[in-house]
Motif scaffolding. Sequence first.
Motif, PDB file in Angstrom:
ATOM      1  N   HIS A 168      46.899  39.151  34.579  1.00 21.95           N
ATOM      2  CA  HIS A 168      46.268  40.286  35.355  1.00 21.95           C
ATOM      3  C   HIS A 168      47.185  41.450  35.713  1.00 21.95           C
ATOM      4  O   HIS A 168      48.047  41.390  36.515  1.00 21.95           O
ATOM      5  CB  HIS A 168      45.874  39.786  36.534  1.00 21.95           C
ATOM      6  CG  HIS A 168      44.738  40.667  37.524  1.00 21.95           C
ATOM      7  ND1 HIS A 168      43.407  40.485  37.476  1.00 21.95           N
ATOM      8  CD2 HIS A 168      44.817  41.841  37.636  1.00 21.95           C
ATOM      9  CE1 HIS A 168      42.718  41.197  38.018  1.00 21.95           C
ATOM     10  NE2 HIS A 168      43.703  42.307  38.340  1.00 21.95           N
ATOM     11  N   HIS A 182      47.442  45.927  35.392  1.00 21.99           N
ATOM     12  CA  HIS A 182      46.681  47.258  35.018  1.00 21.99           C
ATOM     13  C   HIS A 182      47.681  48.067  34.065  1.00 21.99           C
ATOM     14  O   HIS A 182      48.580  48.964  34.597  1.00 21.99           O
ATOM     15  CB  HIS A 182      46.227  48.011  36.288  1.00 21.99           C
ATOM     16  CG  HIS A 182      45.368  46.979  36.879  1.00 21.99           C
ATOM     17  ND1 HIS A 182      43.811  47.638  36.516  1.00 21.99           N
ATOM     18  CD2 HIS A 182      45.436  46.006  37.826  1.00 21.99           C
ATOM     19  CE1 HIS A 182      43.225  46.592  37.411  1.00 21.99           C
ATOM     20  NE2 HIS A 182      44.160  45.622  38.150  1.00 21.99           N
ATOM     21  N   HIS A 203      37.052  41.420  39.032  1.00 21.01           N
ATOM     22  CA  HIS A 203      37.837  41.748  40.189  1.00 21.01           C
ATOM     23  C   HIS A 203      36.824  41.332  41.450  1.00 21.01           C
ATOM     24  O   HIS A 203      35.574  41.803  41.537  1.00 21.01           O
ATOM     25  CB  HIS A 203      38.077  43.079  40.324  1.00 21.01           C
ATOM     26  CG  HIS A 203      39.436  43.406  39.556  1.00 21.01           C
ATOM     27  ND1 HIS A 203      39.399  43.425  38.306  1.00 21.01           N
ATOM     28  CD2 HIS A 203      40.677  43.853  39.954  1.00 21.01           C
ATOM     29  CE1 HIS A 203      40.734  43.736  38.077  1.00 21.01           C
ATOM     30  NE2 HIS A 203      41.278  44.326  38.953  1.00 21.01           N
ATOM     31  N   HIS A 254      41.630  37.441  42.000  1.00 17.65           N
ATOM     32  CA  HIS A 254      41.800  37.759  43.600  1.00 17.65           C
ATOM     33  C   HIS A 254      41.120  36.699  44.208  1.00 17.65           C
ATOM     34  O   HIS A 254      41.782  35.850  45.143  1.00 17.65           O
ATOM     35  CB  HIS A 254      41.309  38.903  43.986  1.00 17.65           C
ATOM     36  CG  HIS A 254      42.347  40.054  43.240  1.00 17.65           C
ATOM     37  ND1 HIS A 254      43.621  40.135  43.061  1.00 17.65           N
ATOM     38  CD2 HIS A 254      42.018  41.103  42.481  1.00 17.65           C
ATOM     39  CE1 HIS A 254      43.905  40.759  42.323  1.00 17.65           C
ATOM     40  NE2 HIS A 254      42.989  41.832  42.169  1.00 17.65           N
ATOM     41  N   ASP A 301      49.246  42.155  38.755  1.00 12.23           N
ATOM     42  CA  ASP A 301      48.373  43.089  39.051  1.00 12.23           C
ATOM     43  C   ASP A 301      48.875  44.337  39.073  1.00 12.23           C
ATOM     44  O   ASP A 301      49.235  44.847  38.133  1.00 12.23           O
ATOM     45  CB  ASP A 301      47.894  42.525  40.495  1.00 12.23           C
ATOM     46  CG  ASP A 301      46.531  43.403  40.728  1.00 12.23           C
ATOM     47  OD1 ASP A 301      45.821  43.960  39.834  1.00 12.23           O
ATOM     48  OD2 ASP A 301      45.919  43.202  41.729  1.00 12.23           O
TER      49      ASP A 301
HETATM   50 ZN   LIG Z   1      43.293  44.267  39.130  1.00 12.04          ZN
END
Ligand SMILES: [Zn+2]
Length: 401
Positions: free
Chosen positions: A58, A60, A213, A245, A299
């Motif tokens: 995970h 970005h 998410h 999450h 993340d």
């Molecule tokens: Zn994320």
Amino acid sequence: MAFDTIFKNARFDGGSRHHIAVKDGRIAAINSADEPLVGAETVDLGNALVVPGFVEGHIHLDTSFYGDAWRPHKPCTSGFDVHERVAFQAQNMAVSAPMDVRARNQLDLCIGHGTTQMRSHVMVDGSVGLKSLETILRVREEYRSVIDIQLVAFPQSGILASPGTPQLLDEAIRLGANLVGGLDPAGFDRDVEKHLDVVFGVADKHGVDVDIHLHDMSTLGAFEIEQIAARTRALGMEGRVAVSHAYGLGDISADYLKKIADILARSGVAIMTNAPGARPFPPVLGLRNAGVTVFSGNDNIRDSWWPYGDGDMLRRATTLGYRSGFNIDEELRVAFDVVTEAGARALRLEGYGLRVGAKADFVTLNAAHVPEAVVAVPSGRNVYKAGRLVASCGKIVGKRA
Ligand SMILES: [Zn+2]
């Protein structure tokens, strides 16, 4: 069989020593140290600990500022407000370096630490349309020989709250995104049913997996997980859905948690946690013991959400173990499993692991065994992708495709 490369003197976690033969980018044989193998080329691993390439589950790639100017973190007006964070992100992105430059910075960082497989969420919504995805798809193509990347079409501005997003998610899959994402069906879009109608509608139409998410806390978050699990079972998508999450699982009663864990296991819904700072997060061991796949990722790295993260999945295992109170060797191996084998299961990776037939994706570590590696986070690693050295001591070596 004529092998391409023999990696000799590899030490596995249990202490056994092996030679690894690679043919056409895959592990073709694993022999014990007293059974020599012959190949066109031989690489002596010098008795280093050899582990599978890390699974970054995970991240970005479109919104990190790593390698760009330092952007001081701006706190929310009160508490944690996803809407406000998304607004800060838009302000920062407007003045940042080009997205492809930032994405390459982040990929080099992750690969340098040993990540060979990745799942990245990329913004697809009314605010950016498909522009971010088009950029990240180009960068993925550049890096295809050094890392495998799954892309999630991620509605960062909501689905119902951001006009045009349902059609954009559909278009994103046609364009090359591998999964469809979602964002707080209740907390952001305030309509769980309609939000999930879109997410699972796109998934069902295109036969793609789902990764949502979910920041919503407590019983609200848990309720949404129940709805996601129900949709998963209804569509026969067991094993193909993840909730990222799932903070709510960290602050519900033990009885409710047990019920949800059983539902998750039965529905084959995986949970991603990055064991974030001062927040409740899912109980890793409890979920695993109930049969739930738990995976992890960095993340956000140097972005508008927080300044932390270094792209190292081994350090992520340390953080996860530390925050989970893991001390004994068996628990430290659990933390390591979360960033390797469990990640591969969650991402449904083909040919993962140190086994014959798998892709020859592995990392060498200066550590006696996995528990020591998890607490020591050693540097000086070599990273191999398809049997080829792609990074050494944190630096990318050789050419990309
Ligand atoms: Zn994320």
